[in-house]
Design an enzyme around this catalytic site. Structure first.
Site, PDB file in Angstrom:
ATOM      1  N   GLU A   1      34.204  22.170  35.966  1.00  0.00           N
ATOM      2  CA  GLU A   1      35.514  21.431  37.028  1.00  0.00           C
ATOM      3  C   GLU A   1      36.062  22.796  37.610  1.00  0.00           C
ATOM      4  O   GLU A   1      36.969  22.900  38.537  1.00  0.00           O
ATOM      5  CB  GLU A   1      35.975  20.648  36.517  1.00  0.00           C
ATOM      6  CG  GLU A   1      34.723  19.160  36.200  1.00  0.00           C
ATOM      7  CD  GLU A   1      35.525  17.964  36.246  1.00  0.00           C
ATOM      8  OE1 GLU A   1      36.585  18.380  36.097  1.00  0.00           O
ATOM      9  OE2 GLU A   1      35.024  16.341  36.330  1.00  0.00           O
TER      10      GLU A   1
ATOM     11  N   HIS B   1      11.715  26.850  21.300  1.00  0.00           N
ATOM     12  CA  HIS B   1      10.857  26.941  21.484  1.00  0.00           C
ATOM     13  C   HIS B   1      11.024  25.941  22.164  1.00  0.00           C
ATOM     14  O   HIS B   1       9.513  25.511  23.193  1.00  0.00           O
ATOM     15  CB  HIS B   1      10.309  26.075  20.119  1.00  0.00           C
ATOM     16  CG  HIS B   1      11.158  26.992  18.968  1.00  0.00           C
ATOM     17  ND1 HIS B   1       9.448  27.676  18.195  1.00  0.00           N
ATOM     18  CD2 HIS B   1      11.809  27.584  18.464  1.00  0.00           C
ATOM     19  CE1 HIS B   1       9.782  28.008  17.139  1.00  0.00           C
ATOM     20  NE2 HIS B   1      11.072  28.216  17.174  1.00  0.00           N
TER      21      HIS B   1
ATOM     22  N   LYS C   1      31.184   9.893  44.982  1.00  0.00           N
ATOM     23  CA  LYS C   1      32.052   8.446  44.864  1.00  0.00           C
ATOM     24  C   LYS C   1      31.640   7.884  46.047  1.00  0.00           C
ATOM     25  O   LYS C   1      32.491   7.099  46.053  1.00  0.00           O
ATOM     26  CB  LYS C   1      34.118   8.869  44.122  1.00  0.00           C
ATOM     27  CG  LYS C   1      33.119   8.897  42.558  1.00  0.00           C
ATOM     28  CD  LYS C   1      34.543   9.376  42.413  1.00  0.00           C
ATOM     29  CE  LYS C   1      34.602   9.513  40.582  1.00  0.00           C
ATOM     30  NZ  LYS C   1      36.222  10.261  40.104  1.00  0.00           N
TER      31      LYS C   1
HETATM   32  O1  PA5 Z   1      38.487  15.825  33.720  1.00  0.00           O
HETATM   33  C1  PA5 Z   1      38.684  15.181  34.824  1.00  0.00           C
HETATM   34  O2  PA5 Z   1      39.550  15.173  34.920  1.00  0.00           O
HETATM   35  C2  PA5 Z   1      37.595  13.890  34.369  1.00  0.00           C
HETATM   36  O3  PA5 Z   1      36.106  14.702  33.737  1.00  0.00           O
HETATM   37  C3  PA5 Z   1      38.706  12.526  34.161  1.00  0.00           C
HETATM   38  O4  PA5 Z   1      38.943  12.619  32.773  1.00  0.00           O
HETATM   39  C4  PA5 Z   1      37.265  11.682  33.836  1.00  0.00           C
HETATM   40  O5  PA5 Z   1      37.141  11.828  36.049  1.00  0.00           O
HETATM   41  C5  PA5 Z   1      38.057  10.212  34.087  1.00  0.00           C
HETATM   42  O6  PA5 Z   1      38.233  10.548  35.026  1.00  0.00           O
HETATM   43  P1  PA5 Z   1      39.900   8.802  34.239  1.00  0.00           P
HETATM   44  O7  PA5 Z   1      40.698   9.602  33.392  1.00  0.00           O
HETATM   45  O8  PA5 Z   1      41.149   9.309  35.547  1.00  0.00           O
HETATM   46  O9  PA5 Z   1      38.744   7.356  34.013  1.00  0.00           O
END
Ligand code: PA5
Length: 461
Positions: free
Chosen positions: A295, A316, A430
């Site tokens: 990310e 393996h 999304k």
């Molecule tokens: O790293 C991030 O920002 C994401 O992985 C969020 O933690 C994840 O999408 C969950 O979001 P939220 O805490 O708003 O439910």
């Protein structure tokens, strides 16, 4: 932290793929500049650097004490259900498994079982968890900054109802079994747990910390403490790393790691970084690593693709590819020097399996030999390894390792020229999902989908 406990970075298994002296000089300059951007807050997304100086300060905070006392309350129950996805659960699960083992829920003696929900939309998984909790006293820790993340919100709605049915004749009891970790002021979950009666059961996802950098805040610490991991030790390890990597000198292993992976990417024609462990209990840590780097770096058509393997298991399955497939891989191997126990190979009179040559040897040493042999073979095959070694697989070392990767990741993002703290790409699916599900506000996307694919796109395949 004592000198021998510190993290060590070795390039022995990357010989032949390393930068020459001139390239090192250029890399050092680039890494030092990225390090300064991060420390001074002059890079993009600088407002999200709360994690950088967090561990040492948090140890002394009131919230840290509140986390400890909430965990003490939850530990009286049989189970804790942690609801969250991505950065809201991976870190906690990774640390619990790394320190206590993959089978913690079966081997635990005094502390509650810890289950994780809300990290998929699988009806099968949800029903399985509900069956596991049947007849047991359990708490929920719902963790969501926005409160709107579909997976977490669905699971929260479901398991809140389970609690409400369970305590139907005890007003307020269901609510008393819920702890929420969310935004300090805004968001759907924050609104649901407004009011003074939530004060002791509400924790904050800090504003200046993205989910993937939040494991050392209440987000990760509350579930981790409930499982009985020493969260003060975890933070102490991270605080020691914070001090060790504050300056960009040549002995800064965090900067060297960022420099080397950048070198492999830009000059070594490597596009995949394989996080490799020889401990199955570190497999979830590999998942956390993948989210952190994926990310943070994967944007603007750039970035190493983070993948993970658990050896020797995956030797393996993926071993053949790593040895002889396309040469776009390098490995980042994390090992622990000290054995977790003294398990040794027994001598057997008949020696039918011909293992007597190993009699008396520790499994730990055999595992290390497997690591060294694999690293040598992979290096020979064109897949170099960076080796990160820690003394032992405990909370303090894990705290150090988490901070090491977080800082290296942020520096790597700046070296690459991207904002390591945003994740604009995760919205795309999304938008389509909400359009397919008919959520209000998605009309424009629905119209665009219908124009491009026809109305059949809204029907089941
Ligand atoms: O790293 C991030 O920002 C994401 O992985 C969020 O933690 C994840 O999408 C969950 O979001 P939220 O805490 O708003 O439910």
């Amino acid at each position: 932290m004592e000198e021998e406990q510190r993290l060590r970075l070795s390039t022995v298994y990357a010989a032949g793929s390393l930068p020459d002296a001139e390239a090192w000089e250029a890399l050092r300059r680039k890494t030092t500049a990225a390090h300064a951007q991060l420390e001074e807050g002059t890079g993009t997304g600088a407002v999200m650097r709360g994690w950088l100086r967090f561990p040492a300060a948090y140890l002394e905070s009131d919230e840290f004490a509140r986390v400890q006392s909430a965990a003490a309350q939850i530990r009286k129950a049989d189970a804790l259900l942690v609801i969250g996805i991505g950065g809201s659960y991976l870190g906690a699960r990774a640390v619990i498994e790394a320190v206590l083992g993959r089978h913690y829920n079966e081997t635990r003696k005094v502390f509650p079982a810890v289950y994780f929900a809300g990290n998929s939309i699988s009806a099968k998984e949800c029903a399985e968890l509900e069956a596991l909790l049947e007849g047991r006293e359990f708490y929920i820790n719902v963790i969501s900054k926005s409160g709107k993340t579909l997976e977490a919100a669905l699971a929260y709605r479901h398991f809140r109802a389970v609690l409400e049915r369970k305590y139907a004749d005890q007003p307020g009891e269901a609510k008393r079994h819920i702890y929420a970790t969310t935004d300090a002021a805004k968001g759907a979950l924050r609104a649901q747990c407004a009011g003074a009666d939530w004060d002791a059961r509400r924790f904050v996802v800090p504003d200046d910390m993205g989910g993937r950098y939040s494991v050392l805040s209440a987000v990760g610490l509350l579930p981790i403490a409930c499982a009985g991991v020493d969260i003060a030790a975890l933070l102490r390890g991270a605080a020691a790393a914070q001090a060790a990597y504050a300056e960009p000198g040549e002995d800064n292993a965090c900067n060297s790691y960022a420099a080397l992976r950048y070198h492999f990417y830009t000059h070594g024609r490597k596009s995949v970084e394989l996080f490799a462990t020889y401990e199955p209990s570190m497999t979830l840590f590999g998942e956390w690593f993948k989210q952190l780097f994926g990310e943070s770096e994967g944007k603007e058509n750039k970035g190493l693709f983070p993948a993970s393997v658990t050896f020797t298991t995956d030797l393996h399955s993926l071993g053949q590819y790593i040895q002889e497939g396309e040469r776009f891989l390098f490995e980042t191997v994390v090992t622990f020097r000290e054995p977790a126990n003294t398990l040794a190979v027994q001598r057997c009179a008949e020696d039918g399996d011909e293992l007597n040559y190993l009699a008396g040897r520790k499994w730990h040493d055999i595992n290390r030999a497997a690591f060294r042999a694999t690293a040598l073979a992979h290096q020979k095959g064109g897949c170099p390894s960076l080796h990160i070694a820690l003394a032992r697989q405990d909370a303090e070392a894990l705290g150090w390792l988490i901070y090491f990767f977080e800082k290296a990741c942020a520096i790597s993002g700046y070296m690459l020229g991207v904002n390591p703290f945003d994740q604009p790409g995760v919205e795309s699916y999304k938008n389509f999902m909400f359009a397919l599900l008919g959520k209000a506000g998605s009309e424009e996307t629905r119209a665009a989908l219908a124009a491009a694919y026809g109305n059949d796109i809204f029907k089941e395949d």
